[in-house]
Design a protein around this motif. Structure first.
Motif: not given
Length: 383
Positions: A282-287
């Motif tokens: 998975x890959x996601x942008x943090x705040x």
């Protein structure tokens, strides 16, 4: 040998007599200038100097000794009057090792000298051991680097000719010999990967790994990471699940190294789990805009007290020769080194009997969206 500098003849005589009684050879000087001249002739093990002397005082003598490369490690004891409150601070600022206060306690005098000499011997011993350890580490790294380079050429030849032989047997429908050739190719590739890992680990020991930066899509990196694991995934009956915030997200990174890092995380997830384990990439942008790349499995997990061990170089939970899983124990340390080289971080979370989550976080300055692609999806804060 002790060099004693004092302009008071009575003090010189008393101190010299006490030192000789304790078994030390003594040379005396009437002032700092004479002491400095004698220092270069006799190379004493210890200098004892009064503070107040003509021509060159104790502070100046100490500073001159510390400035001399040949004698800068020689211990210096200064003798100061008890009413000079700032003398000790000034003496230590000049480079003094220890001090003695007047009036002298002659019963403790030789014990103070013995303590300083013993501490000096210990310090020299530690320095020698440190120098030897650093030289050994440098030799080991140099040898590893040379051997890695020397092994690459024959291994590439083995793999290349193995592929030619395998193709010929395949054309002739000789399945048995084709399988043998595939074993040769697979063994050569595994050994080449191990050699490459050792070379990379050697580079990481001397500082951040040098990276070849280029802009590359996240999806391409993941695809490259999985391209070398087809056989491993097939034998383990694993079909990785991909949940990327955007395949078109572009990362400024070393493409080969980032693919290697993800490949090693997926390989670890499969290697240390039962057949058919679920593996998520998975890959996601943090705040904060950083990119978190996650490889999560549903394997047996790792006990909390062993997490530090598995991220140390050349370590596995089982490092015995009878262990069932291959590897040098360099996978996770290399992932950590690759993340650090990109200005990012690496973290490993695990719960026994529930699985392990490995997270690479890359800084926001390395992330940008391709024109015309879907908007970024913000993920939960994981770093």
């Amino acid at each position: 040998m002790v060099l004693l500098a004092d302009d008071d003849p009575v003090m010189r005589e008393l101190a010299s007599a006490k030192l000789k009684e304790a078994g030390y050879a003594v040379t005396t000087a009437e002032d700092g200038a004479q002491a400095l001249s004698l220092l270069r002739k006799i190379a004493p093990d210890l200098v004892i100097s009064d503070i107040d002397m003509p021509n060159m005082n104790g502070y100046e003598l100490t500073e001159a000794i510390r400035a001399d490369e040949a004698f800068c490690e020689t211990p210096v004891m200064v003798i100061t009057a008890s009413d000079q409150s700032d003398a000790v601070d000034r003496a230590f600022a000049s480079g003094a090792t220890s001090f003695l206060a007047k009036p002298m306690n002659w019963s403790l005098f030789h014990h103070a000298v013995k303590f300083v000499l013993r501490a000096s011997d210990d310090r020299r011993g530690l320095k020698t051991a440190k120098d030897q350890a650093e030289a050994g580490a440098k030799f080991k790294d140099s040898l590893m680097s040379v051997m890695s380079h020397e092994l690459r050429t024959p291994l590439n030849a083995i793999i290349g000719f193995g592929q030619i032989i395998a193709e010929r047997f395949d054309n002739e429908n000789d399945n048995m010999h084709h399988e043998y050739a595939e074993y040769i190719i697979d063994g050569g590739r595994r050994l080449l990967n191990s050699v490459s890992d050792m070379l990379l680990a050697s580079d990481a020991r001397s500082g951040p790994i040098a990276i070849n930066e280029t802009d590359v899509c996240l999806g391409d990196i993941v695809e490259e990471a999985l391209s070398g694991l087809e056989k491993t995934l097939r034998l383990a009956d694993v079909e990785p699940i991909q949940k990327l915030c955007s395949n078109n997200l572009e990362i400024c990174c070393d493409r080969g190294l980032m693919a290697k890092a993800i490949r090693k995380l997926v390989d670890n997830a499969v290697k240390f789990s039962p057949k058919g384990v679920s593996v998520l990439i998975g890959a996601a942008l943090t705040r904060s805009g950083d990119l978190a790349i996650v490889v999560k499995d549903t394997g047996p997990g790792v006990k909390p007290e062993l997490l530090d061990k598995v991220t140390a170089p050349f370590e596995q939970i089982d490092m015995s020769f009878q262990r069932s899983r291959e590897g040098l124990g360099l996978g996770l340390p290399l992932v950590q080194a690759i993340a650090k080289a990109h200005g990012g971080s690496f973290r490993l979370d695990s719960v026994v009997n529930e699985g392990t989550r490995a997270i690479i976080v890359l800084p926001a300055r390395r992330i940008h969206e391709l024109p015309g692609s879907m908007p970024k999806q913000q993920g939960r804060e994981v770093a």
